[in-house]
Design a protein around this motif. Sequence first.
Motif, PDB file in Angstrom:
ATOM      1  N   LEU A 205     -40.710 -19.693 -25.903  1.00 43.38           N
ATOM      2  CA  LEU A 205     -41.960 -20.354 -25.549  1.00 43.38           C
ATOM      3  C   LEU A 205     -42.945 -19.327 -25.007  1.00 43.38           C
ATOM      4  O   LEU A 205     -42.765 -18.790 -23.904  1.00 43.38           O
ATOM      5  CB  LEU A 205     -41.703 -21.444 -24.505  1.00 43.38           C
ATOM      6  N   ALA A 206     -44.010 -19.069 -25.756  1.00 41.72           N
ATOM      7  CA  ALA A 206     -44.929 -17.980 -25.425  1.00 41.72           C
ATOM      8  C   ALA A 206     -45.729 -18.254 -24.166  1.00 41.72           C
ATOM      9  O   ALA A 206     -46.080 -17.326 -23.436  1.00 41.72           O
ATOM     10  CB  ALA A 206     -45.872 -17.739 -26.609  1.00 41.72           C
ATOM     11  N   THR A 207     -46.033 -19.497 -23.875  1.00 37.64           N
ATOM     12  CA  THR A 207     -46.896 -19.825 -22.728  1.00 37.64           C
ATOM     13  C   THR A 207     -46.107 -20.209 -21.478  1.00 37.64           C
ATOM     14  O   THR A 207     -46.699 -20.571 -20.463  1.00 37.64           O
ATOM     15  CB  THR A 207     -47.842 -20.984 -23.080  1.00 37.64           C
ATOM     16  N   PHE A 208     -44.796 -20.114 -21.538  1.00 36.05           N
ATOM     17  CA  PHE A 208     -43.978 -20.537 -20.401  1.00 36.05           C
ATOM     18  C   PHE A 208     -44.165 -19.609 -19.215  1.00 36.05           C
ATOM     19  O   PHE A 208     -44.146 -18.384 -19.360  1.00 36.05           O
ATOM     20  CB  PHE A 208     -42.504 -20.561 -20.802  1.00 36.05           C
ATOM     21  N   GLN A 209     -44.323 -20.190 -18.012  1.00 37.31           N
ATOM     22  CA  GLN A 209     -44.447 -19.436 -16.765  1.00 37.31           C
ATOM     23  C   GLN A 209     -43.373 -19.921 -15.801  1.00 37.31           C
ATOM     24  O   GLN A 209     -43.420 -21.066 -15.335  1.00 37.31           O
ATOM     25  CB  GLN A 209     -45.831 -19.630 -16.140  1.00 37.31           C
ATOM     26  N   PRO A 210     -42.388 -19.102 -15.479  1.00 34.90           N
ATOM     27  CA  PRO A 210     -41.274 -19.535 -14.628  1.00 34.90           C
ATOM     28  C   PRO A 210     -41.745 -19.978 -13.249  1.00 34.90           C
ATOM     29  O   PRO A 210     -42.645 -19.386 -12.661  1.00 34.90           O
ATOM     30  CB  PRO A 210     -40.390 -18.286 -14.522  1.00 34.90           C
ATOM     31  N   ARG A 211     -41.108 -21.020 -12.741  1.00 34.87           N
ATOM     32  CA  ARG A 211     -41.289 -21.499 -11.380  1.00 34.87           C
ATOM     33  C   ARG A 211     -39.940 -21.382 -10.678  1.00 34.87           C
ATOM     34  O   ARG A 211     -38.949 -21.943 -11.137  1.00 34.87           O
ATOM     35  CB  ARG A 211     -41.783 -22.952 -11.356  1.00 34.87           C
ATOM     36  N   LEU A 212     -39.910 -20.639  -9.565  1.00 39.97           N
ATOM     37  CA  LEU A 212     -38.644 -20.373  -8.894  1.00 39.97           C
ATOM     38  C   LEU A 212     -38.359 -21.420  -7.830  1.00 39.97           C
ATOM     39  O   LEU A 212     -39.272 -22.059  -7.292  1.00 39.97           O
ATOM     40  CB  LEU A 212     -38.659 -18.984  -8.266  1.00 39.97           C
ATOM     41  N   GLY A 213     -37.088 -21.600  -7.511  1.00 38.69           N
ATOM     42  CA  GLY A 213     -36.703 -22.585  -6.511  1.00 38.69           C
ATOM     43  C   GLY A 213     -35.403 -22.217  -5.835  1.00 38.69           C
ATOM     44  O   GLY A 213     -34.739 -21.238  -6.194  1.00 38.69           O
ATOM     45  N   ALA A 214     -35.021 -23.047  -4.853  1.00 32.54           N
ATOM     46  CA  ALA A 214     -33.823 -22.775  -4.055  1.00 32.54           C
ATOM     47  C   ALA A 214     -32.580 -23.447  -4.616  1.00 32.54           C
ATOM     48  O   ALA A 214     -31.464 -22.978  -4.380  1.00 32.54           O
ATOM     49  CB  ALA A 214     -34.057 -23.247  -2.613  1.00 32.54           C
ATOM     50  N   HIS A 215     -32.765 -24.523  -5.357  1.00 32.45           N
ATOM     51  CA  HIS A 215     -31.622 -25.294  -5.849  1.00 32.45           C
ATOM     52  C   HIS A 215     -31.708 -25.429  -7.361  1.00 32.45           C
ATOM     53  O   HIS A 215     -32.795 -25.562  -7.922  1.00 32.45           O
ATOM     54  CB  HIS A 215     -31.611 -26.680  -5.187  1.00 32.45           C
ATOM     55  N   CYS A 216     -30.550 -25.407  -8.010  1.00 30.89           N
ATOM     56  CA  CYS A 216     -30.532 -25.266  -9.459  1.00 30.89           C
ATOM     57  C   CYS A 216     -31.164 -26.453 -10.199  1.00 30.89           C
ATOM     58  O   CYS A 216     -32.008 -26.259 -11.076  1.00 30.89           O
ATOM     59  CB  CYS A 216     -29.111 -25.006  -9.960  1.00 30.89           C
ATOM     60  N   GLU A 217     -30.768 -27.683  -9.861  1.00 32.55           N
ATOM     61  CA  GLU A 217     -31.281 -28.814 -10.648  1.00 32.55           C
ATOM     62  C   GLU A 217     -32.758 -29.060 -10.410  1.00 32.55           C
ATOM     63  O   GLU A 217     -33.511 -29.321 -11.354  1.00 32.55           O
ATOM     64  CB  GLU A 217     -30.481 -30.087 -10.356  1.00 32.55           C
ATOM     65  N   THR A 218     -33.203 -28.979  -9.150  1.00 31.76           N
ATOM     66  CA  THR A 218     -34.619 -29.189  -8.886  1.00 31.76           C
ATOM     67  C   THR A 218     -35.462 -28.059  -9.467  1.00 31.76           C
ATOM     68  O   THR A 218     -36.588 -28.287  -9.918  1.00 31.76           O
ATOM     69  CB  THR A 218     -34.886 -29.330  -7.378  1.00 31.76           C
ATOM     70  N   SER A 219     -34.932 -26.836  -9.481  1.00 27.61           N
ATOM     71  CA  SER A 219     -35.641 -25.724 -10.121  1.00 27.61           C
ATOM     72  C   SER A 219     -35.782 -25.970 -11.620  1.00 27.61           C
ATOM     73  O   SER A 219     -36.849 -25.760 -12.209  1.00 27.61           O
ATOM     74  CB  SER A 219     -34.897 -24.405  -9.892  1.00 27.61           C
ATOM     75  N   THR A 220     -34.699 -26.422 -12.235  1.00 26.19           N
ATOM     76  CA  THR A 220     -34.720 -26.699 -13.671  1.00 26.19           C
ATOM     77  C   THR A 220     -35.716 -27.805 -13.996  1.00 26.19           C
ATOM     78  O   THR A 220     -36.531 -27.686 -14.919  1.00 26.19           O
ATOM     79  CB  THR A 220     -33.309 -27.083 -14.148  1.00 26.19           C
ATOM     80  N   LEU A 221     -35.663 -28.886 -13.228  1.00 26.64           N
ATOM     81  CA  LEU A 221     -36.589 -29.992 -13.463  1.00 26.64           C
ATOM     82  C   LEU A 221     -38.030 -29.549 -13.245  1.00 26.64           C
ATOM     83  O   LEU A 221     -38.928 -29.921 -14.015  1.00 26.64           O
ATOM     84  CB  LEU A 221     -36.246 -31.152 -12.532  1.00 26.64           C
ATOM     85  N   ARG A 222     -38.269 -28.753 -12.219  1.00 23.72           N
ATOM     86  CA  ARG A 222     -39.631 -28.291 -11.955  1.00 23.72           C
ATOM     87  C   ARG A 222     -40.157 -27.472 -13.127  1.00 23.72           C
ATOM     88  O   ARG A 222     -41.320 -27.610 -13.530  1.00 23.72           O
ATOM     89  CB  ARG A 222     -39.667 -27.455 -10.681  1.00 23.72           C
TER      90      ARG A 222
END
Length: 345
Positions: A3-20
């Motif tokens: 995905l060329a336009t994807f911008q990662p969003r970091l988090g503390a917990h795996c599932e909420t990070s993934t959903l975010r």
Amino acid sequence: MRLATFQPRLGAHCETSTLRNMLHHAGADISEPMLFGLGQGIDFQYRDAPEPGRAAPMLTGRIGPAALSRNACAALGVELRESRAPDSEAARAEVVKLLEAGHVVGVSVDIFHLDYFSSRTHFASHYIAVYGLGDSLAHVVDTEQQGGAQTLPEESLRRARGSGEGFMPSPNWQMHVERLPARLTGDTDAVLRERIWDAIRDTAERMAGDQGTCRGLGALRRAASEVAGWGDALAAAEETVPGVGRFWRFAGTGGANFRKLYRAFLHEARQRTGDAALDPLVDGFGDVQHQWDEAIDLLMAYRGGDEGRRTLETAARLLHAIAEAEQSLFERLLATATERAGEPV
């Protein structure tokens, strides 16, 4: 495919990070604490060890895998789609198809097979967001503790996804979000304000109620009653007991981590709603978070012997006190949220 336009969003917990990451790429920028709160993620679960006595029970501070994502998406009016492929080849093909359609894909994995993970333990209830998959490499986002955006061999991801070992495995399972409601992307703040009190009420009602001895505060009290005897009850206690402390602190499933996330959710709820009734509850969860950290410190310091026995007795008293403090906080939250839920925003 990446995905060329994807911008990662970091988090503390795996599932909420993934959903975010899935929601942000689809067009809704929602914080990790808000997703945790709307997902009604806080809990305490007690699961017996496969071989009692040889290992400690699995003690987690959140609701079951994927339930958080389902709750949060339902609150936001987002369609969450889940699927499980019959084998690794079909699972890979499904991810490629979803990437080609522009979706970030959430997958469950066994951390043992992830090249960038230092742990050599099988734990299969971990989530990562996949945003690229090629002939030999995969591009994923993990928690901030695990380095955030990572590139790993595609074969490593295949093994991690297909594993049937470890805690609550879900081989070749994946999720993604469909197109978001126009109002969520056009007026995110209004949607969140409308959903906050319902989520708080439903969470508090569950936590303040009786869930037996395997979930909720009954499970926490059960664990507190057993901790003092772990030195005698558990094999290799000098390794096992500190291991529980490390798991709670660093693995993302511990009490303090999720209490910190829930406190951050209540703080954001206070900012969005302007309701001062949340102030003492935010402070109360801050105190609980510190108590959890103290209990974890005690477990990590365990070294056996008479001193170790006294350490576990202190930890047990502290966990009982935490259960009482959380009971009071959730009862107060329930009373406040019941009054606020349904009122005009």
